[in-house]
Scaffold this active site. Structure first.
Site, mmCIF file in Angstrom:
data_model
loop_
_atom_site.group_PDB
_atom_site.id
_atom_site.type_symbol
_atom_site.label_atom_id
_atom_site.label_comp_id
_atom_site.label_asym_id
_atom_site.label_seq_id
_atom_site.Cartn_x
_atom_site.Cartn_y
_atom_site.Cartn_z
ATOM 1 N N GLY A 109 39.830 44.609 31.974
ATOM 2 C CA GLY A 109 40.256 44.652 33.378
ATOM 3 C C GLY A 109 41.669 45.181 33.476
ATOM 4 O O GLY A 109 42.626 44.425 33.413
ATOM 5 N N GLY A 136 43.809 46.187 35.756
ATOM 6 C CA GLY A 136 44.394 46.235 37.088
ATOM 7 C C GLY A 136 45.885 46.018 36.977
ATOM 8 O O GLY A 136 46.507 46.477 36.016
ATOM 9 N N ALA A 137 46.457 45.308 37.944
ATOM 10 C CA ALA A 137 47.906 45.092 37.937
ATOM 11 C C ALA A 137 48.322 44.252 36.729
ATOM 12 O O ALA A 137 49.235 44.620 35.987
ATOM 13 C CB ALA A 137 48.339 44.415 39.233
ATOM 14 N N GLY A 196 46.458 43.310 33.900
ATOM 15 C CA GLY A 196 46.058 43.900 32.624
ATOM 16 C C GLY A 196 46.851 45.158 32.311
ATOM 17 O O GLY A 196 47.248 45.396 31.160
ATOM 18 N N ASN A 198 44.453 32.833 37.875
ATOM 19 C CA ASN A 198 44.909 31.652 38.595
ATOM 20 C C ASN A 198 43.757 30.700 38.861
ATOM 21 O O ASN A 198 42.595 31.076 38.771
ATOM 22 C CB ASN A 198 45.530 32.062 39.934
ATOM 23 N N LYS A 231 50.852 25.776 38.914
ATOM 24 C CA LYS A 231 50.773 27.145 39.456
ATOM 25 C C LYS A 231 50.117 27.129 40.826
ATOM 26 O O LYS A 231 50.454 27.920 41.717
ATOM 27 C CB LYS A 231 49.988 28.036 38.489
ATOM 28 N N ASN A 267 50.239 29.174 44.375
ATOM 29 C CA ASN A 267 49.111 30.024 44.786
ATOM 30 C C ASN A 267 48.442 29.540 46.068
ATOM 31 O O ASN A 267 48.034 30.363 46.894
ATOM 32 C CB ASN A 267 48.059 30.096 43.681
ATOM 33 N N SER A 270 48.153 38.673 45.382
ATOM 34 C CA SER A 270 46.900 39.377 45.080
ATOM 35 C C SER A 270 45.831 39.156 46.149
ATOM 36 O O SER A 270 45.046 40.063 46.433
ATOM 37 C CB SER A 270 46.362 38.915 43.726
ATOM 38 N N GLU A 307 39.461 35.042 45.616
ATOM 39 C CA GLU A 307 39.327 34.048 44.532
ATOM 40 C C GLU A 307 39.384 32.627 45.103
ATOM 41 O O GLU A 307 40.249 31.829 44.709
ATOM 42 C CB GLU A 307 40.418 34.265 43.487
#
Lengths: 323, 323
Positions: A14, A16-17, A19, A110, A199, A203, A269, A281
């Site tokens: 993956g 993306g941002a 990875g 997350n 976290k 989030n 995100s 998510e």
């Protein structure tokens, strides 16, 4: 920068941002990094990866060891998973194809219990580690990541063949060393579940409100009503964590609030997931923490209200073909 | 339809969906109705008023006794106020100019304490009545109102020169008779404050969520998460009412929920206010009920979260000149 003599091989699942950012940093530090891509394969194979970093300047990686399919990847010692948690149930075959026999899989996601999902679809021989990224990154174009602030990855052992604490810590320390060699802070977490709850204190308010109110952290922190709502949501998550047996450091919510105030303006995100019509998510960041706290006897009424509003939006935000 | 022999004169302050609908119904019943308009004056003076009603069919009124300024209106025995509660503080001079010396002012607005605001800017000689509209109407074009369902107005005495209960009830009954003559159900409310809390059980979830989630009652009622959120918000308002000393009928929230399920799909006024960049009625519908319940020792956490989210949106939704 030094390179381990054995030169561990790292696979990025993956790109993306998350990875893309960490993969590029590791590759620039000399690791043998292989990137799995889907829609951005052509662009990245042709033009490489770029990180436009407010911290490190403009970084690029070219050529990139890029793959369309995990079956084509060489066996990797470390797999960094930067995909959305909404797709975890489907990761089993992909990770099995890319993993060396005793590989460690670091899940950079997350929310709660994301590792449990992965454990269900992976062989017992693979180590699963959880990673919490304290970083502001966004994918701004195919193969291009904007890195706005921070960068640390906290790492903890979840499950796998390491049955004694010394062996588990050795693997976590080795994983942390990968990142540290690349100039990335990588604290070791003694208690992965507690760290995941900590976290969530960030989030839950910022991811959800940025999507619900279509806005950024800067605007949320500039308005007295959204400020008050953020504080109330944070407080509920702290209480939810405590109900689940995790006593967070005193003043932890206030600390995160202050950190966010001093952060550059940022769209988390979930804002981007909504804008780009990806599934949100919600399971990992809302539903599972709500269920865990409720099972421990504590409801989080504002968190639940936010979750319900987001679930409504998410259901109406899918491309017509998915409905 | 019969007409009172004295032919009361009625003034409509604010000829939007509510004022337009009830004003037209009263005029068609034979009352001498005068309409105060602002931006829609030219259209209505030229083309009249129309109500496209799912209940009564297509109704029209032409010519309309229309005014640009309250100073031009003849002294009215009854003033029906259908403006937004966000403008109440400025209504004093307008109502004083249009009112006969012993006029009664019926405030057709949602929320708490809207009459108190008006009381502060009106002379003691005027009666203030509160009216709760159970009606689905929307202004669809200048001078054109869509009437989708229901129609009743519940009426109660708020304050004014009628010091004994018999006199107060006589005025409320006379007001109700105006509406009944026009074919509109008009129950008399013994307890205006309790009735306002009962109406809030509907307004708090549906007005706010329709704006926040940019949607209609039909979609809110079709989704399990928004359904659950609506029920939780309703329950909090019922508890807030009880904290303030108003015991609502058993099963009241469930009743409103069921009524809304059977209603035609509807976008409440706050949805339209947001879409048309008008100020949202957050003071009357959220801030004052929250303050009243909190003063009575009960916080409404989900209602407060919804209010804070809406306040954030409202602040960013004003035309640049107002910021």
């Amino acid at each position: 920068m030094s390179v381990d003599s054995r030169r561990p091989r790292v696979g990025i699942i993956g790109t993306g941002a998350i990875g893309g950012f960490y993969g590029l940093m590791l590759a620039r530090a000399g690791y043998d990094v292989h990137f799995l891509l889907r829609s951005e394969f052509d662009t990245v194979a042709r033009e490489g990866l770029q990180v436009k970093s407010a911290v490190h300047g403009e970084l690029s990686l070219k050529p990139v060891q890029a793959y369309r399919s995990a079956a084509e990847m060489p066996p990797c010692d470390w797999l960094l998973v930067g995909t959305k948690s909404t797709g975890n149930a489907a990761l089993g075959p992909i990770i099995r194809q890319a993993a060396a026999p005793d590989a460690s899989v670091l899940l950079l996601q997350n929310g709660l219990a994301v590792e449990d999902q992965l454990r269900n679809v992976l062989p017992d021989s693979l180590h699963i580690l959880g990673g919490l990224c304290f970083v502001c990154v966004n994918r701004v174009a195919p193969g291009v990541v904007a890195h706005e602030a921070f960068g640390a990855v906290s790492i903890g052992y979840h499950s796998g063949p390491a049955n004694d604490e010394a062996r588990r810590m050795a693997i976590v320390e080795a994983c942390a060393a990968l990142f540290k060699t690349a100039g990335i802070d990588a604290p070791v977490m003694a208690n992965l579940q507690q760290a995941r709850w900590q976290k969530l204190v960030w989030n839950v308010p910022y991811n959800g409100l940025s999507a619900l109110l279509q806005t950024s952290t800067g605007r949320l922190m500039a308005d007295p009503d959204s400020q008050a709502l953020i504080r109330a949501l944070m407080e509920e998550v702290v209480q939810g964590a405590e109900a689940c047996g995790h006593t967070l450091p005193p003043g932890f919510a206030q600390h995160l609030f202050a950190v966010t105030e001093s952060m550059p303006d940022y769209r988390p995100s979930m804002y981007h997931d909504l804008a780009e019509k990806r599934p949100l998510e919600l399971e990992a960041i809302y539903a599972r923490p709500l269920a865990a706290a409720l099972a421990a006897g504590f409801d989080m009424p504002r968190v639940r209200a936010l979750y319900q509003a987001l679930a409504f939006i998410d259901r109406g935000n899918r491309p017509a073909s998915e409905e």
